[in-house]
Design an enzyme around this catalytic site. Structure first.
Site, PDB file in Angstrom:
ATOM      1  N   LYS A 187      30.574 -10.906  15.926  1.00 31.09           N
ATOM      2  CA  LYS A 187      30.741 -11.157  14.549  1.00 31.09           C
ATOM      3  C   LYS A 187      30.599 -10.120  14.008  1.00 31.09           C
ATOM      4  CE  LYS A 187      28.109 -14.708  13.372  1.00 31.09           C
ATOM      5  NZ  LYS A 187      28.957 -15.778  12.811  1.00 31.09           N
ATOM      6  N   ASP A 198      20.185 -23.201   7.186  1.00 27.33           N
ATOM      7  CA  ASP A 198      21.766 -23.625   7.227  1.00 27.33           C
ATOM      8  C   ASP A 198      22.216 -24.253   8.317  1.00 27.33           C
ATOM      9  OD1 ASP A 198      24.048 -23.729   5.986  1.00 27.33           O
ATOM     10  OD2 ASP A 198      24.928 -22.053   6.875  1.00 27.33           O
ATOM     11  N   GLY A 219      34.835 -17.094   8.394  1.00 24.97           N
ATOM     12  CA  GLY A 219      33.848 -17.548   7.368  1.00 24.97           C
ATOM     13  C   GLY A 219      33.801 -16.744   6.212  1.00 24.97           C
ATOM     14  N   GLY A 220      32.798 -17.187   5.126  1.00 22.04           N
ATOM     15  CA  GLY A 220      32.711 -16.565   3.804  1.00 22.04           C
ATOM     16  C   GLY A 220      31.867 -15.307   4.123  1.00 22.04           C
ATOM     17  N   MET A 221      31.291 -14.972   5.132  1.00 29.61           N
ATOM     18  CA  MET A 221      30.545 -13.885   5.000  1.00 29.61           C
ATOM     19  C   MET A 221      30.914 -12.827   6.370  1.00 29.61           C
ATOM     20  SD  MET A 221      28.257 -13.743   2.926  1.00 29.61           S
ATOM     21  CE  MET A 221      27.585 -14.678   1.545  1.00 29.61           C
ATOM     22  N   THR A 272      33.692 -12.761  10.228  1.00 30.31           N
ATOM     23  CA  THR A 272      34.858 -13.206  11.046  1.00 30.31           C
ATOM     24  C   THR A 272      34.134 -12.964  12.643  1.00 30.31           C
ATOM     25  OG1 THR A 272      36.503 -12.286   9.606  1.00 30.31           O
ATOM     26  CG2 THR A 272      37.074 -12.811  11.797  1.00 30.31           C
ATOM     27  N   VAL A 273      34.626 -13.942  13.295  1.00 31.37           N
ATOM     28  CA  VAL A 273      34.015 -14.151  14.635  1.00 31.37           C
ATOM     29  C   VAL A 273      35.412 -13.936  15.608  1.00 31.37           C
ATOM     30  CG1 VAL A 273      32.817 -15.423  16.730  1.00 31.37           C
ATOM     31  CG2 VAL A 273      32.193 -15.800  14.172  1.00 31.37           C
TER      32      VAL A 273
END
Length: 669
Positions: free
Chosen positions: A47, A141, A27-29, A31-32
């Site tokens: 994460k 969110d 994602g933007g913030m 990585t999983v």
């Protein structure tokens, strides 16, 4: 699993425990990754925050604090947080690994869900979010990407009704919110689900999550979000300017109750929405109960392509006045009545009339005179049964819609123990929202607010969330020494204080742009809105102070004058020669500005020696006295052969003060 780009972390072991086996999503913030906890032998999700965010001290601190809070939030519909740490300077979380797909993946595959599936999923979503709201947390969110659906291994549509749903990224959402304003000051958010108050004021509370959950329900029912467009800002403002349309305008045939449910959750004014996810959950359950629970499921499952047809859902049969009961059907030969077409429904069919079959248990045979009696009795029994069913349905509907609700008791201003006792007496449980709330009027550890509010409609036996007073609001000045300006400003403003940049100063130890000190000092408690003045470093000063210790004052003055510096002189007792530089401030090598003052400590010289009166003393005795005082002695003996010569003159004269080791002449004869 996304493996299209080589990832150096795959195959590595984090903290000697978590072995990364693959990448799940980026994602933007963060990585999983999928990993194996080799200590406990279980799969976990790892994460890891992106390097671009790791340098943001404010983001990392918020992320860590929220992770700790979520780790304490135990709920079957919340993705559990097991551990946290750092790997190569990057913060990471170890979370429960959910075998399944995101709701976004399901909607991409299915486009939309049946109403029964959508209600089943949103009910578990709200259960998770309500638990967070009771703990004083707001997700901020809520969207299909943060909803995980663990389907049964067999897969299939029917599994969604009983699937386990889990909500993720509570902590990350708040940390991102703290760092999601770009250089132009625009809010960066998931605009398809953003609440109007976030767009207008950048503020979020529990009702913000309610709005986003309503949009997710709309998308599950219709297969699309209510607003779309190429410009994210334009999409965001549509939430402010427009009411969300009814789902049935896009999917004809949806029950009106679902339209009303979506409308209630997505009111543009937050005060018109349910106060939190728990309240919306109650309304979702009421809709499911009011529409018939199981019957809703069987009635609506016909909408799913490929599902076999099912029998009609149970409906309430209206009662018929007695005067009209026999007029409903024409008479038939042999007694009784029969509907047009010659067929009765199974539940009203009389015994067969053909043949002379004897009636069981002594009942008159069909077509005999007793048949009318039994038919009337069955009709009475039938209508009685219908009446009972109607009463049960009416009673259940009353209970679901009205009877199970009562008013929340007022617990505000009560001390903690008294509030618990009052809630228990009224039949409610209590939990405490974290953190508490500051109050200048409510004593510490007393209830300052509650959710639901006093007098608000609540379900009997529900749990009330109480917020305890922390007393008057004061905030300690954070220690921002050594932090860069942006980080220091964020830390000060985060605790409700105002940041003010003071006059910068040169520093030999603190780099340029980094905080040297604050006024007031770190730890000082201030009221909200108080100003903290920050002194930033200008870096090392341009002129280097020379080493002047040991020089005569005249030499020291000359060197300072050459560099454009000024000498500030002071004298001290010392055995060193007079006017010699003993010490200097600042020390040699320190950077200073032009015209800066350099303080010099100068020696006064050794203490003076007083010459005694030596006249008429034996010459040898006088010489010994002078040498004992640390003086140099010159003897002029005019009669060296006379051992009894006496002093008849001295230079310097009696009681004169001279420097140690000075010379003295005596004349003897």
């Amino acid at each position: 699993m996304d493996t299209t780009v080589a990832d150096t972390l795959i195959g590595t072991t984090i903290d000697g425990r978590y072995r990364i086996t693959g990448r799940v999503a980026r994602g933007g913030m963060a990585t999983v990754y999928r990993a194996t906890d080799e200590r406990l032998g279980r799969p976990v999700a790892l994460k890891i925050i992106h390097p671009s965010q790791a340098t943001n001290v404010h983001f990392v601190d918020r992320f860590t604090d929220e992770a700790k809070t979520i780790a304490r939030l135990t709920h079957p519909n919340v993705v559990a947080v097991y551990d946290q740490g750092r790997h190569q300077g990057l913060p990471y979380l170890v979370m429960e690994f959910v075998q399944g797909r995101t709701l976004r993946d399901l909607l991409a595959q299915r486009k939309k869900l049946s109403a029964v599936e959508a209600l089943a999923i949103v009910e578990q979503m709200l259960s998770a979010i309500a638990a967070a709201h009771r703990a004083g947390l707001v997700h901020r969110d809520v969207k299909p990407e943060n909803v995980l659906v663990a389907e049964a291994p067999s897969g299939g549509v029917a599994d969604l009704v009983d699937a386990v749903v889990k909500v993720a990224d509570f902590g990350l959402a708040r940390a991102i919110e703290a760092s999601t304003v770009d250089e132009s000051g625009q809010l960066m958010a998931t605009v398809a689900y953003v609440a109007p108050e976030l767009v207008q004021a950048g503020q979020a509370d529990a009702r913000t999550d309610v709005y986003s959950a309503g949009i997710v329900l709309f998308e599950m029912l219709t297969g699309q979000v209510p607003y779309d467009g190429a410009d994210p800002v334009e999409v965001a403002w549509q939430h402010v300017d427009n009411d969300v349309p009814a789902p049935s305008t896009l999917v004809p045939g949806l029950p009106r109750a679902l339209d009303e449910l979506v409308a209630r959750a997505t009111r543009r004014n937050p005060s018109d929405r349910p106060t939190d996810a728990g309240r919306l959950l109650t309304e979702v359950q009421a809709v499911r109960d009011g529409l018939g629970g199981i019957n809703l499921e069987t009635a609506l499952m016909r909408q799913v392509p490929g599902r076999p047809a099912v029998a009609d859902a149970t409906t309430i049969v209206p009662t018929v006045p007695a005067a009209d009961a026999t007029a409903m059907v024409p008479p038939v030969p042999g007694g009784g009545y029969q509907p047009p077409g010659g067929h009765r429904p199974n539940w009203a069919r009389l015994p067969e009339q053909s043949g002379a079959r004897p009636a069981p248990y002594g009942r008159p045979a069909a077509g005999s005179r007793g048949e009318g009696f039994f038919a009337d009795r069955r009709r009475v029994t039938l209508f009685s049964l219908i009446a009972v069913i109607a009463l049960v349905v009416i009673g259940s509907t009353w209970w679901v819609a009205f009877g199970r609700y009562t008013e929340a008791p007022s617990l505000v201003n009560l001390p903690k123990a008294e509030a618990e006792a009052a809630a228990k007496k009224a039949g409610f449980g209590v939990i405490y929202g974290e953190p508490g709330q500051y109050s200048a009027t409510v004593a510490p550890d007393s209830v300052v607010s509650q959710n639901p509010a006093p007098g608000e409609e609540v379900v009997r036996g529900d749990t009330l969330t109480l917020f305890l007073s922390l007393g008057p609001e004061v905030h300690p000045v954070p220690d921002v020494s050594g932090q860069e300006e942006a980080a220091a400003k964020g830390a000060i403003e985060e605790v409700g204080l105002k940041y003010k940049e003071g006059k910068a100063a040169y520093s030999d130890t603190v780099p340029q742009g980094v905080v040297i000190s604050t006024n007031p000092k770190a730890g000082t408690e201030l009221k909200p809105g108080a100003t903290v003045t920050v002194v930033l470093s200008k870096g090392r000063a341009p002129i280097q102070v020379p080493d002047l210790v040991g020089l005569n004052i005249n030499e020291a003055r000359a060197k300072l004058q050459e560099l454009g510096l000024t000498a500030l002189e002071r004298t001290k007792e010392s055995d060193e020669p007079a006017d010699q530089v003993l010490a200097q401030t600042p020390k040699a090598g320190t950077g200073v500005e032009k015209n800066a003052e350099i303080t010099l400590d100068l020696s006064k010289g050794p203490p003076l020696v007083t010459i005694p009166d030596l006249n008429n003393q034996p010459c040898q005795q006088a010489e010994g006295t002078l040498r004992g005082l640390g003086l140099q002695v010159q003897v002029n003996n005019l009669n060296p052969l006379n051992p009894n010569s006496a002093v008849h003159g001295q230079n310097p004269g009696p009681n004169t003060q001279v420097q140690p080791n000075s010379g003295v002449q005596i004349t003897c004869f």
